[in-house]
Scaffold this motif. Structure first.
Motif, PDB file in Angstrom:
ATOM      1  N   ALA A   1      -3.173  -1.169  -7.015  1.00  0.00           N
ATOM      2  CA  ALA A   1      -2.155  -1.968  -6.323  1.00  0.00           C
ATOM      3  C   ALA A   1      -2.714  -2.539  -5.027  1.00  0.00           C
ATOM      4  O   ALA A   1      -3.527  -1.912  -4.343  1.00  0.00           O
ATOM      5  N   THR A   2      -2.285  -3.747  -4.670  1.00  0.00           N
ATOM      6  CA  THR A   2      -2.674  -4.376  -3.418  1.00  0.00           C
ATOM      7  C   THR A   2      -1.670  -4.007  -2.332  1.00  0.00           C
ATOM      8  O   THR A   2      -0.678  -3.321  -2.589  1.00  0.00           O
ATOM      9  N   CYS A   3      -1.909  -4.495  -1.128  1.00  0.00           N
ATOM     10  CA  CYS A   3      -1.023  -4.174  -0.009  1.00  0.00           C
ATOM     11  C   CYS A   3       0.398  -4.684  -0.279  1.00  0.00           C
ATOM     12  O   CYS A   3       1.376  -3.963  -0.042  1.00  0.00           O
ATOM     13  N   VAL A   4       0.531  -5.896  -0.767  1.00  0.00           N
ATOM     14  CA  VAL A   4       1.856  -6.454  -1.044  1.00  0.00           C
ATOM     15  C   VAL A   4       2.559  -5.650  -2.134  1.00  0.00           C
ATOM     16  O   VAL A   4       3.781  -5.435  -2.090  1.00  0.00           O
TER      17      VAL A   4
ATOM     18  N   ASP B   1      10.882  17.677 -10.652  1.00  0.00           N
ATOM     19  CA  ASP B   1       9.537  18.146 -10.952  1.00  0.00           C
ATOM     20  C   ASP B   1       8.532  17.009 -11.093  1.00  0.00           C
ATOM     21  O   ASP B   1       7.403  17.215 -11.514  1.00  0.00           O
ATOM     22  N   LYS B   2       8.913  15.794 -10.738  1.00  0.00           N
ATOM     23  CA  LYS B   2       8.018  14.650 -10.882  1.00  0.00           C
ATOM     24  C   LYS B   2       7.009  14.607  -9.737  1.00  0.00           C
ATOM     25  O   LYS B   2       7.340  14.860  -8.583  1.00  0.00           O
ATOM     26  N   VAL B   3       5.767  14.284 -10.093  1.00  0.00           N
ATOM     27  CA  VAL B   3       4.659  14.217  -9.139  1.00  0.00           C
ATOM     28  C   VAL B   3       4.101  12.801  -9.130  1.00  0.00           C
ATOM     29  O   VAL B   3       3.946  12.172 -10.188  1.00  0.00           O
ATOM     30  N   PHE B   4       3.797  12.286  -7.921  1.00  0.00           N
ATOM     31  CA  PHE B   4       3.306  10.917  -7.772  1.00  0.00           C
ATOM     32  C   PHE B   4       1.938  10.949  -7.098  1.00  0.00           C
ATOM     33  O   PHE B   4       1.787  11.514  -6.011  1.00  0.00           O
ATOM     34  N   ILE B   5       0.956  10.321  -7.747  1.00  0.00           N
ATOM     35  CA  ILE B   5      -0.423  10.342  -7.262  1.00  0.00           C
ATOM     36  C   ILE B   5      -0.896   8.907  -7.036  1.00  0.00           C
ATOM     37  O   ILE B   5      -0.881   8.087  -7.967  1.00  0.00           O
ATOM     38  N   LEU B   6      -1.292   8.598  -5.808  1.00  0.00           N
ATOM     39  CA  LEU B   6      -1.914   7.309  -5.492  1.00  0.00           C
ATOM     40  C   LEU B   6      -3.417   7.481  -5.649  1.00  0.00           C
ATOM     41  O   LEU B   6      -4.061   8.161  -4.851  1.00  0.00           O
ATOM     42  N   TRP B   7      -3.966   6.855  -6.682  1.00  0.00           N
ATOM     43  CA  TRP B   7      -5.335   7.139  -7.116  1.00  0.00           C
ATOM     44  C   TRP B   7      -6.276   6.000  -6.706  1.00  0.00           C
ATOM     45  O   TRP B   7      -6.156   4.875  -7.186  1.00  0.00           O
ATOM     46  N   ASN B   8      -7.213   6.296  -5.819  1.00  0.00           N
ATOM     47  CA  ASN B   8      -8.243   5.326  -5.400  1.00  0.00           C
ATOM     48  C   ASN B   8      -7.651   3.975  -5.012  1.00  0.00           C
ATOM     49  O   ASN B   8      -8.170   2.922  -5.384  1.00  0.00           O
ATOM     50  N   MET B   9      -6.592   4.007  -4.242  1.00  0.00           N
ATOM     51  CA  MET B   9      -5.958   2.766  -3.806  1.00  0.00           C
ATOM     52  C   MET B   9      -6.441   2.309  -2.432  1.00  0.00           C
ATOM     53  O   MET B   9      -5.966   1.304  -1.915  1.00  0.00           O
ATOM     54  N   GLU B  10      -7.382   3.074  -1.844  1.00  0.00           N
ATOM     55  CA  GLU B  10      -7.936   2.747  -0.528  1.00  0.00           C
ATOM     56  C   GLU B  10      -6.823   2.476   0.480  1.00  0.00           C
ATOM     57  O   GLU B  10      -6.703   1.401   1.066  1.00  0.00           O
ATOM     58  N   LEU B  11      -6.006   3.483   0.671  1.00  0.00           N
ATOM     59  CA  LEU B  11      -4.819   3.328   1.512  1.00  0.00           C
ATOM     60  C   LEU B  11      -5.172   2.980   2.954  1.00  0.00           C
ATOM     61  O   LEU B  11      -4.410   2.274   3.621  1.00  0.00           O
ATOM     62  N   ASP B  12      -6.305   3.474   3.456  1.00  0.00           N
ATOM     63  CA  ASP B  12      -6.674   3.133   4.833  1.00  0.00           C
ATOM     64  C   ASP B  12      -6.916   1.637   4.980  1.00  0.00           C
ATOM     65  O   ASP B  12      -6.564   1.036   5.997  1.00  0.00           O
TER      66      ASP B  12
ATOM     67  N   LEU C   1      -5.518  -0.693   3.022  1.00  0.00           N
ATOM     68  CA  LEU C   1      -4.216  -1.342   2.859  1.00  0.00           C
ATOM     69  C   LEU C   1      -3.357  -1.169   4.105  1.00  0.00           C
ATOM     70  O   LEU C   1      -2.623  -2.092   4.488  1.00  0.00           O
ATOM     71  N   ARG C   2      -3.440  -0.012   4.743  1.00  0.00           N
ATOM     72  CA  ARG C   2      -2.683   0.200   5.981  1.00  0.00           C
ATOM     73  C   ARG C   2      -3.076  -0.821   7.043  1.00  0.00           C
ATOM     74  O   ARG C   2      -2.236  -1.240   7.844  1.00  0.00           O
ATOM     75  N   GLY C   3      -4.341  -1.202   7.066  1.00  0.00           N
ATOM     76  CA  GLY C   3      -4.805  -2.144   8.077  1.00  0.00           C
ATOM     77  C   GLY C   3      -4.140  -3.505   7.994  1.00  0.00           C
ATOM     78  O   GLY C   3      -4.097  -4.241   8.989  1.00  0.00           O
ATOM     79  N   ASP C   4      -3.618  -3.869   6.824  1.00  0.00           N
ATOM     80  CA  ASP C   4      -2.962  -5.167   6.654  1.00  0.00           C
ATOM     81  C   ASP C   4      -1.460  -5.122   6.925  1.00  0.00           C
ATOM     82  O   ASP C   4      -0.817  -6.181   7.006  1.00  0.00           O
ATOM     83  N   LEU C   5      -0.908  -3.942   7.038  1.00  0.00           N
ATOM     84  CA  LEU C   5       0.529  -3.838   7.261  1.00  0.00           C
ATOM     85  C   LEU C   5       0.910  -4.451   8.608  1.00  0.00           C
ATOM     86  O   LEU C   5       0.216  -4.281   9.608  1.00  0.00           O
TER      87      LEU C   5
END
Length: 379
Positions: free
Chosen positions: A214-217, A236-247, A249-253
């Motif tokens: 996923a991209t920043c948008v 019991d649902k688990v959510f995993i953000l996998w290799n999305m380079e969140l740091d 993406l955070r820089g564009d927020l």
């Protein structure tokens, strides 16, 4: 090898061997008051080596069968393959799930190259990360969980189904879907060759979701998807953000046409990094030959262990030089590596030290502690 290089190499070798036997560099952090200091102190860690030797630890190394106590972190780390990386990531994910954590982050280089940062247009990155996520999902599924890999949109979903058709069919307990699978299907997609089976039912039945590419948008859609599943009442649902380079993406927020910074304060701040390996290359100019000294390191975390600063050795192995229970910012990582290399030669508080470090050593999302609804991403 020049005289300076020999001195630096000798110092690093001596320091790393000392760290393996009797020392650990520990950072003390007062995040709530935005004050941070680095304190180097020595302590014996023979108890840690007893754990390695006794075989009583909870996790077995895939390489040599040695038992590891992950709660203490690693002295060294050198994955020999992507299979080992994925296996270590899955072990961390399952440990976190066992401790009741639901929102998780996995981050490691998806490509064995110097490509720095996913820009949302690299098919090579997308396909490689999809394969890694599928490999991880298979391992999670063998633990009795129903895994749903969630792609950004219907187009990516149709493309993935076409390219990885055989692999998907053979992956028992793993399904694919996309962030908009609840929307009515586009009647023109089949005519244009973009049709794919509906994934809505598979998404509803899953208990583990792996979000990729996923991209920043598109973080807006990720958040909406997660909140929809949470509001459905399933606990019991688990959510995993996998290799999305969140740091990255955070820089564009907060920029024009991008989501606001509230995306971090209210959503991303709740995601706990459980396996994290972010490598960085640095260099420093010196007044004698070779004039430029290059060195590399990484910020590493393997749940339930601490955050660790790792210095890369000539053989490619990462050796721990500092650790803390709170996350390091990138400025602190660089400072730890510079000190370890013996390159922090400026007097404390001097103008030269200020010029080397710069005025700003952290980003807005690392500084805005009080605005976060959760501090999970720092732990």
């Amino acid at each position: 090898m020049s005289h300076l290089q020999s001195r630096v190499a000798g110092r690093v070798h001596t320091m790393i061997n000392s760290a393996r036997i009797s020392s650990r560099s520990i950072r003390l952090t007062r995040i709530g008051h935005h004050q941070q200091c680095i304190l180097h102190r020595y302590k014996y860690v023979t108890d840690r080596f007893v754990v390695f030797a006794s075989g009583n630890g909870p996790t077995t190394s895939a390489r040599n069968g040695a038992v590891l106590d992950k709660s203490a972190g690693r002295m060294t780390y050198k994955p020999l393959s992507y299979g080992e990386l994925v296996n270590d990531a899955v072990e961390s994910v399952m440990s976190a799930i066992g401790d009741g954590l639901k929102w998780l982050e996995v981050e490691f280089p998806a490509l064995p190259t110097n490509v720095d940062g996913y820009k949302g247009s690299s098919d090579l990155f997308i396909d490689s990360n999809t394969q890694l996520a599928l490999a991880g999902a298979k391992r999670v599924a063998t633990r009795g969980r129903k895994v749903h890999i969630v792609l950004p949109d219907g187009g990516e979903y149709a493309r993935t189904c076409r390219i990885f058709k055989n692999s998907i069919q053979l992956a028992e307990g793993v399904t694919f879907g996309h962030l908009k699978e609840w929307n009515p299907p586009n009647p023109l997609s089949a005519l244009l060759g973009g049709g794919a089976p509906s994934s809505k039912e598979a998404g509803e039945q899953a208990d583990t979701y792996i979000f990729i590419n996923a991209t920043c948008v598109e973080l807006l859609n990720v958040r909406a998807y997660v909140e929809k599943m949470v509001n459905s009442g399933a606990r019991d649902k688990v959510f995993i953000l996998w290799n999305m380079e969140l740091d990255t993406l955070r820089g564009d927020l907060g920029l024009p046409a991008f989501p606001s910074k509230d995306m971090h304060y209210q959503f991303l701040s709740r995601v706990r990094p459980v396996f994290y390996l972010r490598a960085r290359d640095y260099s420093k100019s010196v007044p004698v030959p070779p004039f430029i000294v290059n060195y590399s390191g990484a910020l590493f975390r393997e749940y339930p262990g601490p955050w660790q600063v790792m210095l890369k050795q000539d053989g490619g192995e990462y050796a721990c030089i500092a650790e803390d229970r709170a996350r390091y910012n990138l400025g602190e990582v660089k400072e730890e590596l510079t000190v370890a290399m013996g390159l922090a030669t400026e007097a404390e508080g001097s103008a030269m030290q200020f010029l080397r470090r710069g005025y700003k050593t952290s980003t807005w999302y690392e500084d805005d502690y009080d605005l976060e609804q959760s501090h999970e991403w720092r732990l």
